[in-house]
Scaffold this motif. Structure first.
Motif, short mmCIF file in Angstrom:
data_model
loop_
_atom_site.label_atom_id
_atom_site.label_comp_id
_atom_site.label_asym_id
_atom_site.label_seq_id
_atom_site.Cartn_x
_atom_site.Cartn_y
_atom_site.Cartn_z
N GLU A 172 0.85 -1.19 0.00
CA GLU A 172 0.00 0.00 0.00
C GLU A 172 0.89 1.24 0.00
O GLU A 172 1.80 1.36 0.81
CB GLU A 172 -0.89 -0.02 1.25
CG GLU A 172 -1.84 1.15 1.36
CD GLU A 172 -2.62 1.10 2.67
OE1 GLU A 172 -3.83 1.31 2.64
OE2 GLU A 172 -2.00 0.85 3.73
N VAL A 173 0.60 2.19 -0.91
CA VAL A 173 1.44 3.38 -1.00
C VAL A 173 0.66 4.69 -0.85
O VAL A 173 1.23 5.72 -0.53
CB VAL A 173 2.23 3.41 -2.33
CG1 VAL A 173 3.27 2.29 -2.35
CG2 VAL A 173 1.31 3.31 -3.54
N GLU A 174 -0.66 4.66 -1.11
CA GLU A 174 -1.48 5.86 -0.95
C GLU A 174 -2.86 5.45 -0.45
O GLU A 174 -3.41 4.44 -0.90
CB GLU A 174 -1.66 6.60 -2.30
CG GLU A 174 -0.39 7.14 -2.93
CD GLU A 174 0.07 8.45 -2.31
OE1 GLU A 174 -0.75 9.11 -1.62
OE2 GLU A 174 1.24 8.81 -2.51
N VAL A 175 -3.41 6.23 0.47
CA VAL A 175 -4.79 6.03 0.92
C VAL A 175 -5.66 7.10 0.27
O VAL A 175 -5.48 8.29 0.52
CB VAL A 175 -4.91 6.11 2.46
CG1 VAL A 175 -6.37 5.99 2.88
CG2 VAL A 175 -4.07 5.01 3.11
N ILE A 176 -6.58 6.66 -0.57
CA ILE A 176 -7.47 7.60 -1.27
C ILE A 176 -8.58 8.07 -0.34
O ILE A 176 -8.90 9.26 -0.26
CB ILE A 176 -8.05 6.96 -2.54
CG1 ILE A 176 -6.93 6.78 -3.58
CG2 ILE A 176 -9.19 7.79 -3.11
CD1 ILE A 176 -7.41 6.19 -4.89
N LEU A 177 -9.18 7.15 0.37
CA LEU A 177 -10.23 7.51 1.34
C LEU A 177 -10.41 6.41 2.36
O LEU A 177 -10.05 5.26 2.13
CB LEU A 177 -11.56 7.82 0.63
CG LEU A 177 -12.24 6.70 -0.19
CD1 LEU A 177 -13.18 5.88 0.70
CD2 LEU A 177 -13.04 7.30 -1.34
N LYS A 178 -10.95 6.79 3.52
CA LYS A 178 -11.29 5.83 4.57
C LYS A 178 -12.80 5.66 4.58
O LYS A 178 -13.55 6.61 4.37
CB LYS A 178 -10.79 6.32 5.92
CG LYS A 178 -9.28 6.36 6.03
CD LYS A 178 -8.81 6.80 7.40
CE LYS A 178 -7.29 6.80 7.48
NZ LYS A 178 -6.81 7.21 8.82
N SER A 179 -13.22 4.42 4.81
CA SER A 179 -14.64 4.11 4.69
C SER A 179 -15.11 3.25 5.86
O SER A 179 -14.31 2.60 6.53
CB SER A 179 -14.88 3.37 3.36
OG SER A 179 -16.23 2.97 3.24
N GLU A 180 -16.40 3.28 6.08
CA GLU A 180 -17.06 2.39 7.04
C GLU A 180 -18.51 2.25 6.62
O GLU A 180 -18.98 2.94 5.70
CB GLU A 180 -16.97 2.96 8.46
CG GLU A 180 -17.71 4.28 8.65
CD GLU A 180 -17.55 4.82 10.07
OE1 GLU A 180 -18.32 4.40 10.95
OE2 GLU A 180 -16.65 5.67 10.28
N ALA A 181 -19.22 1.35 7.27
CA ALA A 181 -20.64 1.19 6.98
C ALA A 181 -21.41 2.42 7.44
O ALA A 181 -21.13 2.99 8.49
CB ALA A 181 -21.18 -0.05 7.68
N VAL A 182 -22.38 2.84 6.62
CA VAL A 182 -23.20 4.01 6.96
C VAL A 182 -24.67 3.68 6.69
O VAL A 182 -24.99 2.76 5.92
CB VAL A 182 -22.80 5.26 6.14
CG1 VAL A 182 -21.37 5.68 6.45
CG2 VAL A 182 -22.98 5.01 4.63
#
Length: 285
Positions: A172-182
């Protein structure tokens, strides 16, 4: 009688947790194997079990009133879809990964390369904002094998533990976005269904508060009650009950689980003894 139609993932990482939070909210669902729809027996709710990637369109079209879905999917496919509550489970990242032998220094190293992903819109917007030109190869499922079979130079995919990347010799080299259940809501939801949604949301929020909190009990010398009460982050004020032993009381309170270890040493230093921490089922405000 009005009924709220809610979609959840038919199978996969979101399915079990979605069903569990509904059950923890006091909603009984009789969902047998391979059912596409189930009706709650004690709440005006109808559950649709859908393929994950189809859920945003069902919301947009008003086929369902609400859904428990990954935030990352709404970023990719959702439009005019309101998120009314983050649910705290199925947390993950949408990340850029490259082969382990790729000499990566910055995102500009990907300029002109081919990236395989199931999230073309998200990826395109991310790289465009950083003025990096890429060639997107859209595929669904098993994205992580693309570099190994020559389909792409890198990938963008969901990362949870990172074990899948490791198995496929990726990093892994870049995190585009963080997510979770909504909990997401259709822009076409009716007023009647929205009223039911408010009741469901009230229940879910009570469950979420409880999941983040613990009930704490401790024995405290009476002269230390005020000092210890100041240490505890509480809803309002602690409950104090006298003990049979003279000049001692039992102090009861609610504390956020993540803050417990921050204050435990302070509580002990201030004279608290016999500290017990218990789970909470619901917190209704």
């Amino acid at each position: 009688m009005s009924i709220l139609k809610i979609a959840i993932q038919k199978s996969g990482r979101l399915n079990e947790d979605s069903i569990q939070i509904l059950k923890d909210s006091g909603i009984s669902i009789d969902n047998g194997n391979d059912q596409l729809k189930a009706t709650a027996t004690n709440f005006p709710l109808e559950v649709y079990f859908l393929r994950n990637s189809d859920i945003p369109q069902y919301l947009i079209d008003g086929v369902v009133d609400a859904a428990i879905v990954g935030d990352n999917l709404l970023v990719e496919k959702g439009r005019n879809i309101q998120v009314v509550e983050k649910l705290g489970f199925s947390k993950c990242k949408v990340s850029v990964a490259v082969p382990k032998n790729f000499n990566y220094n910055s995102i500009t190293d990907l300029n002109g390369l081919q990236i395989a992903t199931s999230y073309p819109k998200t990826v395109s917007a991310y790289f465009k904002a950083r003025q990096v030109e890429i060639d997107i190869h859209q595929i669904s499922g098993s994205v992580e094998i693309a570099p190994n079979i020559g389909l792409s130079d890198a990938i963008v995919d969901i990362v949870s533990s990172g074990s899948t990347l490791f198995k496929n010799n990726l990093k892994e080299v870049e995190v585009i976005l963080k997510s979770e259940a909504v909990l997401a809501v259709s822009p076409l939801i009716s007023d009647e269904s929205n009223q039911i949604l408010d009741k469901l949301l009230f229940r879910i929020q009570s469950v979420l508060r409880a999941r983040k909190s613990k009930y704490i009990l401790m024995n405290v010398p009476n002269e230390k009650i005020q000092e210890i009460s100041k240490i505890l982050p509480v809803l309002k004020s602690p409950t104090i009950m006298p003990l049979a032993e003279e000049n001692w009381s039992s102090l009861h309170s609610v504390i956020e689980e993540e803050k417990f270890w921050e204050v435990i040493d302070q509580l002990k230093a201030a004279g608290a003894e016999g500290i017990l921490v218990c789970p909470i089922e619901k917190i209704v405000l």
